[in-house]
Design a protein around this motif. Structure first.
Motif, PDB file in Angstrom:
ATOM      1  N   LEU A  37       9.487   9.070  29.627  1.00  0.00           N
ATOM      2  CA  LEU A  37       9.133  10.353  30.215  1.00  0.00           C
ATOM      3  C   LEU A  37       9.097  10.244  31.736  1.00  0.00           C
ATOM      4  O   LEU A  37       9.546  11.141  32.461  1.00  0.00           O
ATOM      5  CB  LEU A  37       7.761  10.793  29.698  1.00  0.00           C
ATOM      6  N   PHE A  38       8.571   9.105  32.214  1.00  0.00           N
ATOM      7  CA  PHE A  38       8.402   8.890  33.653  1.00  0.00           C
ATOM      8  C   PHE A  38       8.828   7.476  33.993  1.00  0.00           C
ATOM      9  O   PHE A  38       8.560   6.543  33.240  1.00  0.00           O
ATOM     10  CB  PHE A  38       6.935   9.098  34.034  1.00  0.00           C
ATOM     11  N   ARG A  39       9.504   7.323  35.115  1.00  0.00           N
ATOM     12  CA  ARG A  39       9.954   5.978  35.505  1.00  0.00           C
ATOM     13  C   ARG A  39       9.920   5.827  37.020  1.00  0.00           C
ATOM     14  O   ARG A  39      10.350   6.713  37.758  1.00  0.00           O
ATOM     15  CB  ARG A  39      11.362   5.708  34.979  1.00  0.00           C
ATOM     16  N   MET A  40       9.397   4.680  37.465  1.00  0.00           N
ATOM     17  CA  MET A  40       9.489   4.252  38.860  1.00  0.00           C
ATOM     18  C   MET A  40      10.360   3.010  38.917  1.00  0.00           C
ATOM     19  O   MET A  40      10.208   2.102  38.085  1.00  0.00           O
ATOM     20  CB  MET A  40       8.107   3.902  39.425  1.00  0.00           C
ATOM     21  N   THR A  41      11.243   2.942  39.905  1.00  0.00           N
ATOM     22  CA  THR A  41      12.120   1.789  40.054  1.00  0.00           C
ATOM     23  C   THR A  41      12.085   1.297  41.491  1.00  0.00           C
ATOM     24  O   THR A  41      12.483   2.018  42.416  1.00  0.00           O
ATOM     25  CB  THR A  41      13.570   2.143  39.667  1.00  0.00           C
ATOM     26  N   ARG A  43       4.149  12.682  43.533  1.00  0.00           N
ATOM     27  CA  ARG A  43       4.858  13.070  44.744  1.00  0.00           C
ATOM     28  C   ARG A  43       3.971  13.771  45.776  1.00  0.00           C
ATOM     29  O   ARG A  43       4.444  14.606  46.553  1.00  0.00           O
ATOM     30  CB  ARG A  43       6.081  13.914  44.421  1.00  0.00           C
ATOM     31  N   ILE A  44       2.685  13.403  45.806  1.00  0.00           N
ATOM     32  CA  ILE A  44       1.862  13.762  46.961  1.00  0.00           C
ATOM     33  C   ILE A  44       2.373  12.987  48.160  1.00  0.00           C
ATOM     34  O   ILE A  44       2.444  13.502  49.279  1.00  0.00           O
ATOM     35  CB  ILE A  44       0.373  13.466  46.685  1.00  0.00           C
ATOM     36  N   TYR A  45       2.725  11.712  47.924  1.00  0.00           N
ATOM     37  CA  TYR A  45       3.406  10.895  48.919  1.00  0.00           C
ATOM     38  C   TYR A  45       4.882  10.778  48.546  1.00  0.00           C
ATOM     39  O   TYR A  45       5.232  10.740  47.365  1.00  0.00           O
ATOM     40  CB  TYR A  45       2.827   9.473  48.976  1.00  0.00           C
ATOM     41  N   ALA A  46       5.722  10.705  49.559  1.00  0.00           N
ATOM     42  CA  ALA A  46       7.136  10.393  49.356  1.00  0.00           C
ATOM     43  C   ALA A  46       7.336   8.901  49.589  1.00  0.00           C
ATOM     44  O   ALA A  46       6.782   8.347  50.544  1.00  0.00           O
ATOM     45  CB  ALA A  46       8.015  11.200  50.302  1.00  0.00           C
ATOM     46  N   PRO A  47       8.077   8.209  48.743  1.00  0.00           N
ATOM     47  CA  PRO A  47       8.267   6.763  48.934  1.00  0.00           C
ATOM     48  C   PRO A  47       9.196   6.463  50.097  1.00  0.00           C
ATOM     49  O   PRO A  47      10.039   7.288  50.462  1.00  0.00           O
ATOM     50  CB  PRO A  47       8.888   6.332  47.604  1.00  0.00           C
ATOM     51  N   ASN A  48       9.031   5.280  50.679  1.00  0.00           N
ATOM     52  CA  ASN A  48       9.979   4.816  51.697  1.00  0.00           C
ATOM     53  C   ASN A  48      11.322   4.454  51.085  1.00  0.00           C
ATOM     54  O   ASN A  48      12.376   4.646  51.705  1.00  0.00           O
ATOM     55  CB  ASN A  48       9.413   3.590  52.431  1.00  0.00           C
ATOM     56  N   SER A  49      11.273   3.916  49.876  1.00  0.00           N
ATOM     57  CA  SER A  49      12.499   3.586  49.148  1.00  0.00           C
ATOM     58  C   SER A  49      12.165   3.482  47.666  1.00  0.00           C
ATOM     59  O   SER A  49      11.004   3.514  47.269  1.00  0.00           O
ATOM     60  CB  SER A  49      13.106   2.277  49.658  1.00  0.00           C
ATOM     61  N   GLY A  50      13.201   3.328  46.853  1.00  0.00           N
ATOM     62  CA  GLY A  50      13.015   3.271  45.416  1.00  0.00           C
ATOM     63  C   GLY A  50      13.352   4.601  44.766  1.00  0.00           C
ATOM     64  O   GLY A  50      13.857   5.532  45.416  1.00  0.00           O
ATOM     65  N   LYS A  51      13.050   4.716  43.486  1.00  0.00           N
ATOM     66  CA  LYS A  51      13.438   5.891  42.713  1.00  0.00           C
ATOM     67  C   LYS A  51      12.309   6.304  41.782  1.00  0.00           C
ATOM     68  O   LYS A  51      11.694   5.467  41.127  1.00  0.00           O
ATOM     69  CB  LYS A  51      14.703   5.568  41.901  1.00  0.00           C
ATOM     70  N   ILE A  52      12.038   7.619  41.723  1.00  0.00           N
ATOM     71  CA  ILE A  52      11.035   8.180  40.827  1.00  0.00           C
ATOM     72  C   ILE A  52      11.719   9.233  39.963  1.00  0.00           C
ATOM     73  O   ILE A  52      12.349  10.155  40.487  1.00  0.00           O
ATOM     74  CB  ILE A  52       9.868   8.816  41.603  1.00  0.00           C
ATOM     75  N   GLU A  53      11.599   9.080  38.634  1.00  0.00           N
ATOM     76  CA  GLU A  53      12.245  10.007  37.710  1.00  0.00           C
ATOM     77  C   GLU A  53      11.218  10.610  36.763  1.00  0.00           C
ATOM     78  O   GLU A  53      10.330   9.911  36.268  1.00  0.00           O
ATOM     79  CB  GLU A  53      13.312   9.285  36.883  1.00  0.00           C
ATOM     80  N   LEU A  54      11.362  11.900  36.506  1.00  0.00           N
ATOM     81  CA  LEU A  54      10.538  12.601  35.539  1.00  0.00           C
ATOM     82  C   LEU A  54      11.450  13.191  34.477  1.00  0.00           C
ATOM     83  O   LEU A  54      12.275  14.067  34.774  1.00  0.00           O
ATOM     84  CB  LEU A  54       9.729  13.712  36.209  1.00  0.00           C
ATOM     85  N   ASP A  55      11.336  12.663  33.270  1.00  0.00           N
ATOM     86  CA  ASP A  55      12.167  13.101  32.148  1.00  0.00           C
ATOM     87  C   ASP A  55      13.651  13.060  32.495  1.00  0.00           C
ATOM     88  O   ASP A  55      14.414  13.981  32.184  1.00  0.00           O
ATOM     89  CB  ASP A  55      11.767  14.512  31.716  1.00  0.00           C
ATOM     90  N   GLY A  56      14.069  11.973  33.151  1.00  0.00           N
ATOM     91  CA  GLY A  56      15.473  11.767  33.479  1.00  0.00           C
ATOM     92  C   GLY A  56      15.946  12.415  34.754  1.00  0.00           C
ATOM     93  O   GLY A  56      17.086  12.189  35.192  1.00  0.00           O
ATOM     94  N   THR A  57      15.096  13.239  35.396  1.00  0.00           N
ATOM     95  CA  THR A  57      15.471  13.912  36.644  1.00  0.00           C
ATOM     96  C   THR A  57      14.939  13.137  37.839  1.00  0.00           C
ATOM     97  O   THR A  57      13.741  12.810  37.892  1.00  0.00           O
ATOM     98  CB  THR A  57      14.911  15.346  36.680  1.00  0.00           C
ATOM     99  N   ASP A  58      15.798  12.841  38.793  1.00  0.00           N
ATOM    100  CA  ASP A  58      15.403  12.109  39.989  1.00  0.00           C
ATOM    101  C   ASP A  58      14.658  13.053  40.930  1.00  0.00           C
ATOM    102  O   ASP A  58      15.234  14.006  41.466  1.00  0.00           O
ATOM    103  CB  ASP A  58      16.654  11.548  40.677  1.00  0.00           C
ATOM    104  N   ILE A  59      13.363  12.808  41.126  1.00  0.00           N
ATOM    105  CA  ILE A  59      12.555  13.662  41.998  1.00  0.00           C
ATOM    106  C   ILE A  59      12.200  12.954  43.308  1.00  0.00           C
ATOM    107  O   ILE A  59      11.388  13.470  44.095  1.00  0.00           O
ATOM    108  CB  ILE A  59      11.271  14.121  41.289  1.00  0.00           C
TER     109      ILE A  59
END
Length: 340
Positions: free
Chosen positions: A4-8, A56-72
């Motif tokens: 459902l949720f993924r951080m990379t 996503r209160i904070y935006a990352p400096n790098s990496g990837k955040i996905e919610l249900d397959g959508t890159d947010i």
């Protein structure tokens, strides 16, 4: 099952007057539908920063955040707006997150107003349903935050988080400020809501015994990094990373699992996130540290056949997947930690 949720490899640094704070440094994790992922670690290890990155209160400096397959990861405020309904947050101090001039009913209704859900009557009915769901009487809707106890305020925070029917709720130390008896009530409420609504949690705490009671899997965080990740039973039965063992040895003897053998640390205080150590970040405190620990950063790698991961040079994997029960002998005398 699809996550459902993924951080990379998510990174978040903060520039301050004295340098750069390495709050989150390359964290990867995922949460399945209706799963509770526990996140534990000392104060200052980056747990709350990770919570704010997740929603996503904070935006990352790098990496990837996905919610249900959508890159947010890089979405702006307007683009992110429809996705915010699917991820909400419960804060450690609900009183600080409430408008003191708004009634409890208005606080719970606010997400519905912001996202234009229903007319006035439908919103009122939804607020009444939510209050009943978290164990608050209907008449409480007309009261103000200062008129509630700490546990009741947290129930209002939970109701507000549930207002938009999210798929993921990030709980940032939601019971740490509550009395023990009230803490148990809130934990049981969260567990019941998970069962009733199929919602997923990232449950953040510094108390491993609380997380061990409710989480399906547990991630252990130290100085901005995940050092161990495993299902609850495996981690509790046989922690492998020295930091996880140190955390578990600090649990009071009245906690789950009985008395743990103490793991003496070389230094009591963790290093500063302004200047994290080279190599393994725990090596300055680890009683088992060897030369490789200060020279080379250990990757978070899979160990055994039960999907557990550990970031430690001294954890070895053998042909056997049988994991030992942690004893005073292997906690205090063995230098190499083995899964056999």
């Amino acid at each position: 099952m699809t996550a459902l949720f993924r951080m990379t490899d998510v990174v978040k640094h903060f520039r301050v007057e004295r340098g750069v704070v390495h709050a989150v440094d390359g964290v990867s994790l995922d949460v399945a539908p209706a799963e509770i992922l526990g996140l534990v670690g000392e104060s200052g290890c980056g747990k709350s920063t990770l919570a704010r990155l997740a929603v996503r209160i904070y935006a990352p400096n790098s990496g990837k955040i996905e919610l249900d397959g959508t890159d947010i990861t890089a979405m702006g405020r307007r683009e992110l707006r429809p996705h915010r309904t699917r991820m909400q947050m419960i804060f450690q101090d609900p009183f600080a997150s409430f408008n003191p001039r708004a009634t409890a009913g208005r606080i719970i209704e606010e997400p519905l107003i912001v996202h234009a859900r229903g007319d006035a009557k439908e919103r009122k009915d939804r607020v009444r349903w939510l209050m009943d769901k978290v164990g608050l009487p209907p008449e409480a809707a007309a009261r103000y935050p200062h008129e509630f106890s700490g546990g009741q305020r947290q129930r209002i925070g939970i109701a507000r988080a549930l207002a938009l029917s999210p798929s993921l709720i990030v709980c940032d130390e939601p019971v740490s400020a509550l009395d023990v008896s009230i803490r148990a009530q809130v934990i049981n409420l969260l567990m019941k809501l998970r069962a009733d609504l199929d919602v997923s949690y990232i449950f953040i705490s510094h108390d491993l015994s609380v997380v061990a009671h409710m989480a399906d899997r547990i991630a252990v965080m130290y100085l901005g990094k995940i050092v161990e990740l495993a299902d609850r039973q495996t981690l509790w039965r046989a922690p492998l990373h020295p930091y996880t063992r140190a955390l578990m040895s600090s649990i009071p003897t009245a906690g789950i699992g009985g008395k743990r053998a103490a793991l003496p640390l070389r230094n009591v205080d963790p290093p500063s996130p302004l200047a994290p150590p080279t190599g393994c970040r725990f090596h300055t405190r680890c009683p088992h540290a060897e030369a490789i620990c200060s020279a080379q950063e250990p990757p978070l790698r899979a160990i055994g056949s039960d999907a557990r991961k550990v970031a430690c040079h001294l954890v070895t994997e053998t042909a056997s997947d049988a994991l030992p029960v942690w004893s005073s002998e292997n906690a205090a005398t063995k230098r190499t930690i083995s899964t056999s």
